[in-house]
Design a protein around this motif. Sequence first.
Motif, short mmCIF file in Angstrom:
data_model
loop_
_atom_site.label_atom_id
_atom_site.label_comp_id
_atom_site.label_asym_id
_atom_site.label_seq_id
_atom_site.Cartn_x
_atom_site.Cartn_y
_atom_site.Cartn_z
N ASN A 125 0.86 -1.17 0.00
CA ASN A 125 0.00 0.00 0.00
C ASN A 125 0.90 1.23 0.00
OD1 ASN A 125 -2.33 1.56 0.05
ND2 ASN A 125 -2.51 1.50 2.27
N ILE A 126 0.67 2.11 -0.95
CA ILE A 126 1.44 3.34 -1.09
C ILE A 126 0.43 4.48 -1.12
CG2 ILE A 126 3.02 4.64 -2.57
CD1 ILE A 126 3.68 1.87 -3.92
N TRP A 127 0.64 5.49 -0.29
CA TRP A 127 -0.26 6.63 -0.32
C TRP A 127 0.54 7.91 -0.16
CZ3 TRP A 127 0.34 3.34 3.71
CH2 TRP A 127 0.49 3.84 4.98
N ILE A 128 0.03 8.96 -0.80
CA ILE A 128 0.70 10.26 -0.81
C ILE A 128 -0.28 11.29 -0.24
CG2 ILE A 128 1.78 12.03 -2.24
CD1 ILE A 128 2.37 9.73 -4.27
N THR A 129 0.24 12.09 0.71
CA THR A 129 -0.57 13.13 1.33
C THR A 129 0.11 14.48 1.15
OG1 THR A 129 0.50 13.09 3.50
CG2 THR A 129 -1.28 11.48 3.13
N ASP A 130 -0.60 15.53 1.52
CA ASP A 130 0.04 16.84 1.58
C ASP A 130 1.04 16.81 2.73
OD1 ASP A 130 -1.45 17.13 3.93
OD2 ASP A 130 -2.91 18.45 3.02
N SER A 131 1.85 17.85 2.85
CA SER A 131 2.92 17.85 3.86
C SER A 131 2.40 17.84 5.29
CB SER A 131 3.84 19.05 3.64
OG SER A 131 3.11 20.25 3.75
N GLU A 132 1.16 18.22 5.50
CA GLU A 132 0.60 18.21 6.86
C GLU A 132 -0.14 16.91 7.15
OE1 GLU A 132 -1.76 21.73 6.85
OE2 GLU A 132 -0.02 23.04 7.06
N ASN A 133 -0.14 15.98 6.19
CA ASN A 133 -0.80 14.68 6.33
C ASN A 133 -2.30 14.83 6.60
OD1 ASN A 133 -1.00 11.91 6.33
ND2 ASN A 133 -0.23 11.65 8.41
N LYS A 134 -2.90 15.85 6.00
CA LYS A 134 -4.33 16.09 6.18
C LYS A 134 -5.16 15.62 4.99
CE LYS A 134 -3.85 19.90 9.40
NZ LYS A 134 -4.11 21.30 9.67
N ASN A 135 -4.60 15.75 3.79
CA ASN A 135 -5.34 15.39 2.57
C ASN A 135 -4.60 14.31 1.81
OD1 ASN A 135 -7.38 17.45 2.86
ND2 ASN A 135 -5.77 18.91 2.34
N ARG A 136 -5.29 13.23 1.52
CA ARG A 136 -4.70 12.16 0.72
C ARG A 136 -4.79 12.57 -0.74
NH1 ARG A 136 -5.00 6.01 2.41
NH2 ARG A 136 -4.21 7.06 4.24
N LEU A 137 -3.65 12.56 -1.43
CA LEU A 137 -3.58 13.02 -2.82
C LEU A 137 -3.64 11.89 -3.84
CD1 LEU A 137 -0.70 15.60 -2.25
CD2 LEU A 137 -3.18 16.02 -2.21
N ALA A 138 -3.10 10.72 -3.46
CA ALA A 138 -3.10 9.56 -4.36
C ALA A 138 -2.84 8.31 -3.52
CB ALA A 138 -2.02 9.71 -5.42
N GLN A 139 -3.25 7.17 -4.06
CA GLN A 139 -3.04 5.91 -3.34
C GLN A 139 -3.04 4.76 -4.33
OE1 GLN A 139 -5.53 5.21 0.04
NE2 GLN A 139 -5.01 3.05 0.15
N ALA A 140 -2.23 3.74 -4.01
CA ALA A 140 -2.22 2.51 -4.81
C ALA A 140 -2.02 1.34 -3.86
CB ALA A 140 -1.12 2.55 -5.85
N SER A 141 -2.84 0.32 -4.02
CA SER A 141 -2.67 -0.87 -3.20
C SER A 141 -2.68 -2.11 -4.08
CB SER A 141 -3.78 -0.97 -2.14
OG SER A 141 -5.04 -1.10 -2.75
N TYR A 142 -1.99 -3.13 -3.60
CA TYR A 142 -1.87 -4.41 -4.30
C TYR A 142 -2.05 -5.51 -3.26
CZ TYR A 142 0.54 -8.49 -6.20
OH TYR A 142 0.86 -9.76 -6.60
N ILE A 143 -2.93 -6.46 -3.55
CA ILE A 143 -3.14 -7.61 -2.68
C ILE A 143 -3.15 -8.86 -3.55
CG2 ILE A 143 -4.69 -8.75 -1.06
CD1 ILE A 143 -5.91 -5.95 -0.52
N SER A 144 -2.26 -9.80 -3.24
CA SER A 144 -2.25 -11.05 -3.99
C SER A 144 -3.16 -12.05 -3.28
CB SER A 144 -0.84 -11.61 -4.13
OG SER A 144 -0.34 -12.01 -2.88
N ARG A 145 -3.69 -12.95 -4.04
CA ARG A 145 -4.57 -13.97 -3.49
C ARG A 145 -3.97 -15.34 -3.83
NH1 ARG A 145 -7.48 -10.12 -1.98
NH2 ARG A 145 -9.50 -9.39 -2.53
N HIS A 146 -4.80 -16.27 -4.17
CA HIS A 146 -4.34 -17.63 -4.50
C HIS A 146 -4.04 -17.72 -5.99
CE1 HIS A 146 -5.76 -18.49 -0.53
NE2 HIS A 146 -6.96 -18.07 -0.85
N GLY A 147 -3.17 -18.59 -6.34
CA GLY A 147 -2.84 -18.79 -7.74
C GLY A 147 -1.38 -18.50 -8.00
N LEU A 148 -0.94 -18.91 -9.15
CA LEU A 148 0.48 -18.77 -9.47
C LEU A 148 0.88 -17.36 -9.88
CD1 LEU A 148 1.11 -22.12 -11.34
CD2 LEU A 148 1.69 -21.52 -9.00
N ASP A 149 -0.08 -16.52 -10.25
CA ASP A 149 0.31 -15.18 -10.67
C ASP A 149 0.63 -14.25 -9.49
OD1 ASP A 149 -2.36 -15.01 -9.94
OD2 ASP A 149 -2.90 -13.64 -11.56
N LYS A 150 0.66 -14.78 -8.28
CA LYS A 150 1.11 -13.98 -7.14
C LYS A 150 2.62 -13.84 -7.12
CE LYS A 150 0.95 -17.95 -4.03
NZ LYS A 150 0.12 -18.56 -3.03
#
Length: 160
Positions: free
Chosen positions: A111-136
């Motif tokens: 999980n990667i998230w970007i906020t303003d310098s005061e950590n008040k507003n989230r500007l962008a976010q990306a998350s990745y979760i693997s499950r079952h299967g070989l493509d993990k």
Amino acid sequence: MQKIKISGLIVAGALLSGCAAKQEITSFEGDIPNSMCIAHHEEVRPGFLTALEDALYKNGINSQVVSATYVKEHGEVNPKVNLEELKSCPAVLFYTAHWNWDLALYMSYANIWITDSENKNRLAQASYISRHGLDKFIDAEEKVHELVDSMVGSSTLASK
């Protein structure tokens, strides 16, 4: 015996098919800063931080690493950063990631998230979760680049 073989093939096919990973991405809306601080997470493998720095640089964003403490409270990770270190940072990137074993070591969560310098507003976010299967079994460095590209790739750098 024939039914057992067929059942085994069906189960194997079900396990190998289907998507094993899920991604959720919220990109920047509008301009993004041309520099940001990365809040260092000591519990995450060092290569993850290097991949973040490289991915930002590839997207024209300068970065500097600042110290941080990540505390898990009520099931959420809450980072704490010294505000003095953030004076020159228009934005702060936070991150967390986990690896698991299943035949080999693989990144199971990021999980990667970007906020303003005061950590008040989230500007962008990306998350990745693997499950079952070989493509993990993905290349974690490439996945970090993909996630950062998805967050900042369609935006334009601010001229500040």
